[in-house]
Design a protein around this motif. Structure first.
Motif, PDB file in Angstrom:
ATOM      1  N   ASP A  78       0.845  -1.195   0.000  1.00  0.00           N
ATOM      2  CA  ASP A  78       0.000   0.000   0.000  1.00  0.00           C
ATOM      3  C   ASP A  78       0.880   1.246   0.000  1.00  0.00           C
ATOM      4  O   ASP A  78       2.103   1.171   0.070  1.00  0.00           O
ATOM      5  N   ALA A  79       0.226   2.414  -0.066  1.00  0.00           N
ATOM      6  CA  ALA A  79       0.954   3.676  -0.140  1.00  0.00           C
ATOM      7  C   ALA A  79       1.750   3.940   1.130  1.00  0.00           C
ATOM      8  O   ALA A  79       2.846   4.515   1.086  1.00  0.00           O
ATOM      9  N   THR A  80       1.213   3.524   2.278  1.00  0.00           N
ATOM     10  CA  THR A  80       1.923   3.743   3.542  1.00  0.00           C
ATOM     11  C   THR A  80       3.255   3.013   3.550  1.00  0.00           C
ATOM     12  O   THR A  80       4.273   3.541   3.997  1.00  0.00           O
ATOM     13  N   SER A  81       3.235   1.797   3.022  1.00  0.00           N
ATOM     14  CA  SER A  81       4.471   1.020   2.972  1.00  0.00           C
ATOM     15  C   SER A  81       5.500   1.683   2.064  1.00  0.00           C
ATOM     16  O   SER A  81       6.654   1.888   2.447  1.00  0.00           O
ATOM     17  N   LEU A  82       5.083   2.031   0.844  1.00  0.00           N
ATOM     18  CA  LEU A  82       6.037   2.583  -0.114  1.00  0.00           C
ATOM     19  C   LEU A  82       6.469   3.999   0.243  1.00  0.00           C
ATOM     20  O   LEU A  82       7.471   4.495  -0.288  1.00  0.00           O
ATOM     21  N   GLU A  83       5.739   4.668   1.141  1.00  0.00           N
ATOM     22  CA  GLU A  83       6.143   6.000   1.566  1.00  0.00           C
ATOM     23  C   GLU A  83       7.518   5.960   2.236  1.00  0.00           C
ATOM     24  O   GLU A  83       8.257   6.953   2.233  1.00  0.00           O
ATOM     25  N   LEU A  84       7.893   4.793   2.777  1.00  0.00           N
ATOM     26  CA  LEU A  84       9.214   4.657   3.386  1.00  0.00           C
ATOM     27  C   LEU A  84      10.323   4.886   2.369  1.00  0.00           C
ATOM     28  O   LEU A  84      11.421   5.330   2.718  1.00  0.00           O
ATOM     29  N   LEU A  85      10.064   4.567   1.097  1.00  0.00           N
ATOM     30  CA  LEU A  85      11.071   4.783   0.057  1.00  0.00           C
ATOM     31  C   LEU A  85      11.291   6.269  -0.196  1.00  0.00           C
ATOM     32  O   LEU A  85      12.369   6.675  -0.636  1.00  0.00           O
TER      33      LEU A  85
END
Length: 679
Positions: A78-85
């Motif tokens: 999800d977007a929350t996960s990829l926001e870490l990148l």
């Protein structure tokens, strides 16, 4: 090497943001891709596609894969996960903020990148991504985007910089996929084996590191670069570049400078520097796999291939695995192999183009035992007779077997065992069936004949048959009313093997006061008579110098020793075990350490059943061997105490499936890693 002064990188970044903003486009396309499920460790990524990218178009683009460091891992769902990148990464954030150049010009040619930034599921504190997982990512990118496969580049910082080092250093095949890479503050421990794979694949490297890095030793990068620069030096010299900075206060990260393109050397930023290098697309084709049958003992290899200009500078055939054979002209694309015996061979064609880029391809040659033609029976009963056939491989067959008809064949089997036997048969009426019997009438197997729709159309059935050793008679007897035609049968290699009478587990040679002390261990003995100690000055001609009695029968580890008082300072030794039936089994060949300084090696490679680890020690050591598969799972571990001298340790791999493995060896303060291929 270049040493930056305090605050240089920060000031360059500020200047760059003013000077280059007008060059940046505001329509860069960056997309979060969730649940892509590339493999168990890559489920999400950030995808950047350049201006004008058309997935249906023919234009190919350089591929840049950017790896983030610690804390950027997540499930990628999800977007929350990829926001870490974006939070812990550089390129995704630069693109999002319209601070990444849309194109780069090198030598008068303009390039635009496809950029992939993957998110790894497994936290880096648990383990780093494995090379095979990175290879999956590259394959995914090539299959889903318009990638110029001659221009694949890797970029990473901190723990993410460990990934390019580890991937390209894992195998020459992986290294040859990458044109250039830029690791910044990499956490990868330097390794001569990895460096050599990168070096001899001519992968270009520009490495950055802060000399006062408080988190990752500066020596990690420095030593890797030094290994890459060992003679023969890289050509051109700029193919291996290093930039060592000294920020104040000391820091681990290198700021934005290299990523934005603001930092340059010789008027090239890291992207322009990478784009100088590309892989020439050299291809090799070893031809189609072939099956031949004795008495044919030769085969023609027809290879082909080309470099980027249609030519190759050198060609070379080698035997990768299989019994002994002779390649008539290894340097010719088309050559003959002679002296083939029953077994499976793999021959490899290697090509080198005029830019020293290489390509390989393998061909498999299967050599089958001689066939026994059906009409060459010794006795028969019934109306079977030789008939002409249309589709038979050899033109004739026996026809047609009715209920009770039989034929006998005299055969010789060298060793008792279970043998696959191939029968070439035809049947116009279903069902047809026959039994294979021995001379006492015992049924060895029953064969259902495949319905082939015609008397002269044949198919092959295979059955396992238990056969005794020596001369014997087998009978083929029909057990059904419906007839069948019989072309030939063929006894293949046994599927069961008589175990060796002895299994050598350790062999040691140590020089003491001019004499050579030999020590060997066995992990099991069956019907063993004795051991003969053999010596050779050159590894070819052998002389027995002593006999040592064996235990005969044992399932425990046994130790034996012998001293060659005459000495053999630069010579070779082996142990020949003689069984009660006269059969001989040889140990590996070891060289005395009197005048040599062997360190560490493993052979053979590829491995058929066991690998021999050769290691020299100046004192008693404990050797820890760990074998892992391509997923990083430990499939075998072996710990053994070794005496002073030259040692050879057997690592059994017979039960392991075919494929690629990594052998890690550790003793004292030494550590070595070698890739092994199991055939």
């Amino acid at each position: 090497m270049k040493i930056a002064q305090q605050g240089v990188m920060k000031r360059i970044s500020i200047i760059f943001s003013f000077l280059f903003t007008f060059l940046l486009a505001h329509s860069q396309v960056q997309t979060n891709r969730y649940n892509v499920n590339i493999n168990s460790n890559i489920n999400g990524l950030v995808e950047y596609l350049p201006q004008g990218y058309n997935p249906a178009g023919s234009e190919k683009y350089p591929l840049l894969i950017s790896f983030m460091g610690l804390n950027a891992q997540g499930p990628g769902n999800d977007a929350t996960s990829l926001e870490l990148l974006y939070q812990f990464g550089f390129i995704p954030r630069l693109v999002r903020d319209n601070q990444f150049p849309t194109s780069f010009t090198v030598n008068g040619q303009t390039f635009k990148f496809i950029i992939i930034t993957p998110q790894f599921v497994i936290n880096f504190n648990t383990r780093r991504p494995r090379p095979v997982e990175i290879n999956d990512l590259i394959n995914y990118s090539i299959s889903h985007y318009n990638v110029d496969t001659s221009r694949i580049y890797l970029l990473g910082n901190s723990s993410g910089a460990e990934i390019p080092w580890n991937y390209t250093g894992f195998s020459s095949y992986y290294a040859n996929r990458i044109a250039a890479m830029v690791p910044l503050s990499g956490t990868q421990f330097p390794s001569e084996e990895k460096a050599n794979k990168i070096k001899y694949a001519n992968t270009a490297v520009w490495a950055f590191h802060n000399t006062n890095d408080p988190n990752v030793p500066f020596a990690f990068t420095r030593d890797f670069i030094d290994l890459l620069r060992t003679p023969p030096a890289p050509s051109p010299a700029d193919r291996v570049r290093s930039t060592y900075l000294t920020p104040s206060p000391p820091a681990h990260d290198l700021s934005y400078g290299p990523y934005t393109g603001a930092y340059t050397e010789n008027n090239l930023n890291i992207y322009q520097w990478m784009l100088q290098y590309s892989r020439t697309i050299t291809k090799a084709n070893a031809g189609s796999d072939q099956d031949i049958t004795l008495p044919v003992t030769s085969v023609q290899l027809d290879g082909s291939g080309s470099g980027p200009n249609g030519n190759t500078n050198s060609r070379n055939w080698v035997k990768v695995s299989g019994p002994a054979a002779t390649i008539t002209n290894p340097s010719s694309l088309n050559t003959t192999v002679t002296g083939l015996t029953v077994g499976t061979y793999i021959f490899r064609l290697g090509l080198t183009d005029n830019n020293t880029q290489t390509a390989t391809d393998d061909v498999t040659i299967r050599v089958y035992p001689a066939r026994r033609q059906a009409e060459t029976f010794n006795a028969s009963n019934g109306g079977v007779l030789t008939v002409a056939t249309v589709a038979s491989e050899d033109g004739t067959a026996l026809g047609y077997f009715d209920l009770g008809d039989w034929v006998d064949y005299n055969i010789n089997v060298p060793t008792a065992g279970t043998y696959p036997v191939r029968f070439r048969l035809s049947s116009f009426i279903y069902p047809a069936q026959f039994q294979v019997k021995n001379s006492s009438g015992t049924v060895l197997t029953t064969v259902d004949v495949i319905y082939t729709e015609s008397w002269d159309t044949f198919a092959t059935n295979t059955r396992n048959v238990a056969l005794i050793a020596g001369d014997q008679t087998i009978r083929i007897q029909s057990t059904a009313n419906n007839g069948f035609g019989f072309n030939w049968f063929q006894i293949m290699e046994s599927t069961t093997q008589t175990p060796l009478p002895v299994n050598f587990s350790l062999f040691n040679a140590n020089c003491v006061n001019g004499a050579v002390n030999l020590l060997w261990k066995t992990s099991g003995e069956t019907d063993s008579r004795n051991f003969s100690v053999e010596r050779s000055p050159d590894g070819r001609s052998w002389q027995s110098i002593g006999i040592v009695a064996s235990s005969g029968q044992s399932t425990l580890e046994r130790s034996y020793s012998f001293t060659d008082n005459a000495g053999n300072p630069a010579g070779f030794y082996r142990i020949a075990e003689t069984a009660l039936n006269g059969r001989k089994t040889y140990s590996s060949v070891i060289r005395s350490n009197c005048s040599t300084n062997q360190v560490f090696s493993v052979y053979p490679n590829p491995v058929i059943d066991k690998a021999i680890v050769n290691i020299s020690a100046d004192q008693t050591i404990k050797l820890n061997l760990t074998l892992t598969d391509t997923r990083g799972a430990v499939v075998k571990q072996q710990v053994v105490s070794l005496p002073r001298g030259t040692n050879q340790v057997a690592l059994e791999m017979k039960s392991l499936p075919k494929g690629s493995y990594t052998l890690n060896a550790q003793w004292e303060n030494e550590r070595k890693s070698i890739q092994l291929i199991k055939n």
